[in-house]
Design a protein around this motif. Structure first.
Motif, mmCIF file in Angstrom:
data_model
loop_
_atom_site.group_PDB
_atom_site.id
_atom_site.type_symbol
_atom_site.label_atom_id
_atom_site.label_comp_id
_atom_site.label_asym_id
_atom_site.label_seq_id
_atom_site.Cartn_x
_atom_site.Cartn_y
_atom_site.Cartn_z
ATOM 1 N N TRP A 141 2.741 -4.902 4.423
ATOM 2 C CA TRP A 141 3.490 -6.166 4.415
ATOM 3 C C TRP A 141 3.681 -6.697 2.995
ATOM 4 N N THR B 230 7.344 -7.121 1.215
ATOM 5 C CA THR B 230 7.728 -8.479 0.825
ATOM 6 C C THR B 230 8.043 -8.568 -0.664
ATOM 7 N N ASN C 19 11.392 -7.043 -1.478
ATOM 8 C CA ASN C 19 12.476 -7.932 -1.046
ATOM 9 C C ASN C 19 12.717 -9.050 -2.060
ATOM 10 N N ASN D 187 12.075 -5.748 7.060
ATOM 11 C CA ASN D 187 11.159 -6.676 7.718
ATOM 12 C C ASN D 187 9.700 -6.272 7.461
ATOM 13 N N PRO D 188 8.883 -7.138 6.869
ATOM 14 C CA PRO D 188 7.501 -6.771 6.558
ATOM 15 C C PRO D 188 6.507 -7.020 7.685
#
Length: 546
Positions: A93, A97, A100, A350-351
């Motif tokens: 995650w 993130t 991104n 999407n994390p």
């Protein structure tokens, strides 16, 4: 910070090889002098100019790592397996993130008024033509990886997606070859498109800004001056630079190890050379010697020439496969794959709450950590050759153009392999080892012996340019930010890079290479996230180009 004009001619080089700004620039007022903490000596015809703390700690830790890994080959492999599984399983995650955030910042800067700022001052002119610039940034940025994964990754994702395997991206598309192809190419492009180049762009932009516009040393610590102030020249800065050295060396070693294994597989396939550890070690030694020769020749004569040769050979191989392979499938696939990438972009980015944990952790997390660990050396090299570009021009060029080329490359080689399997029923490529799949794919096309030999040469030349640029960058960091440190130091780091690659290959193979990339990528990702704030703060104080 006070706005100043340079107090000497724009053609006059700045201190220690860093050019002074041309035109208006917001120089940082500091008493620090580049190289003031360095240790200099000249013995037995060898000159050294080193930052004592950064160089000594980096060199000692790396050499100790190499010795221990080689000495404990039988017991070290399970350790690498555990570390890799722990980091990818628990920090997926975080890496997703962070990547991104880097993409969002780059796109935001392109469209903001800050995009008008020119790197090197309002009147600065580019040091290299577009051809030379693109060649160098692309060859240094992804050469070996594109060769190693161009067939393997699209074909692997296609296989898992079609079978509905637990490693399939986004749950796969069981039994639907068209949907599996679309999903496989979207997942591949996601790993080689905007995100990795955004990571490189963040590092390159921050280094170029604080060196060419602010007058600070070309070193990672300089980026944090808006946050740390004069403390950046002390231990907080030492730690940042040491982490940058570790990330660069181990990220680079991962690429060199992959390149050596693929070159060895190609030589075995073409000429019957034994595909063994000895072959890979000899390859690494031989290619390291070539890199040393390029280092001695310098950036303009060595690195730029090799980079242009790489691009010409890569383009020739690319267009040959397009011409003799499934041409219509490739050309239509290019646009279809771009659309598929755009369609699945949000889901792949999407994390949280991912049902495809094997894919997001085993593939994406490794890639993001690898790109982040590569980023100090790739970013610094891009910064060195990007003076004179506006921020907008820089980001569009570094972010968009290489991403589009990567899409075409992956579509051509990966798409051809998938078409061979789906349309022609050729399963040899899918069944081959990872490092041999490119050559098996080429075997199904005309002039296979020639194209396979060209592919081997490409791997070797990309290996040389990666080692060359990596040595240049690591040397600059350990020389306190100097851009014109003695060549003997660069030779030392080229040898160290080869030694690390050998140690990792013998100590645990591909998993060991991946583990060290992830291990060094994690702490450096935190540094890059903080650097995002420093970039914005630094850009807001700069005059915009007319």
């Amino acid at each position: 910070m006070d706005k100043q004009e340079p107090n000497h001619s724009p053609d006059e080089p700045g201190s220690e090889g860093i050019p002074a700004p041309e035109g208006a620039a917001n120089l940082i007022d500091t008493d620090y002098v580049v190289g003031q903490d360095n240790f200099t000596t000249n013995k037995m015809g060898l000159s050294f100019d080193l930052h004592g703390k950064v160089f000594s700690i980096s060199a000692i830790v790396v050499l100790l790592f190499v010795v221990l890994t080689l000495a404990l080959q039988d017991t070290i492999s399970p350790v690498y397996d555990y570390i890799f599984n722990f980091l990818t399983g628990n920090l997926s995650w975080f890496f997703i993130t962070a990547a991104n955030i880097f993409v969002i910042l780059c796109i935001g800067l392109i469209f903001s008024p800050l995009g008008k700022i020119r790197l090197g001052g309002t009147n600065a002119k580019p040091d290299y033509t577009y051809t030379g610039w693109f060649s160098m940034l692309f060859a240094a940025g992804m050469g070996i990886g594109l060769m190693f994964f161009a067939v393997n990754e699209p074909l692997t994702h296609f296989g898992t997606a079609f079978d509905g395997d637990s490693w399939a991206p986004l749950g796969g598309a069981e039994g639907d070859s068209a949907a599996a192809t679309s999903l496989a190419m979207a997942a591949t492009i996601y790993h080689w498109g905007l995100h990795p180049w955004a990571i490189y762009a963040i590092v390159a932009l921050s280094l170029a800004l604080f060196s060419f516009n602010k007058g600070l040393p070309l070193s990672m610590r300089s980026v944090f001056y808006p946050i740390l102030g004069e403390r950046v020249w002390g231990w907080p800065g030492h730690v940042i630079d040491i982490l940058a050295v570790f990330a660069s060396l181990f990220g680079l070693a991962t690429s060199l190890g992959l390149g050596a294994s693929q070159a060895a597989a190609g030589l075995s396939y073409l000429f019957g050379a034994p595909e063994s550890d000895v072959t890979m070690i000899l390859l690494i030694i031989g290619i390291t010697m070539l890199a040393i020769g390029s280092l001695v020749a310098g950036v303009d004569k060595g690195m730029q020439l090799l980079s242009k040769i790489n691009i010409v050979m890569a383009a020739a191989l690319l267009f040959f496969v397009i011409a003799v392979g499934p041409t219509l499938f490739i050309m239509t696939g290019f646009f279809e794959n771009l659309w598929s990438y755009a369609t699945h972009f949000t889901a792949l980015s999407n994390p949280f709450g991912r049902e495809d944990a094997n894919f997001s952790q085993g593939w994406t997390t490794f890639y993001w950590a690898w790109w982040i660990s590569w980023s100090p050396y790739v970013g610094m090299f891009i910064a060195r050759v990007s003076r004179g570009r506006t921020v907008r021009e820089f980001l569009i060029s570094v972010l968009i153009i290489p991403s589009v080329v990567s899409v075409l490359w992956m579509t051509t080689f990966g798409g051809t392999a998938i078409d061979q399997f789906v349309s022609q029923g050729i399963s040899a490529v899918l069944d081959a080892g990872v490092d041999l799949q490119l050559f098996i794919m080429l075997e199904q096309l005309p002039l296979a012996q020639i194209t396979s030999f060209v592919a081997i040469l490409l791997v070797i030349f990309f290996f040389v340019t990666s080692s060359d640029s990596g040595s240049l960058v690591v040397d600059s960091i350990t020389a306190g930010g100097k851009m014109d440190a003695p060549t003997s130091q660069r030779v030392f780091w080229a040898i160290i890079e080869g030694a690390i690659a050998i140690a990792l290959l013998l100590g645990g193979g591909l998993t060991a290479l991946q583990t060290m990339a992830v291990s060094t990528g994690f702490p450096f990702a935190i540094i890059l996230l903080v650097a995002c704030y420093a970039i914005i703060k630094g850009l807001m104080s700069e005059p915009k180009a007319v």
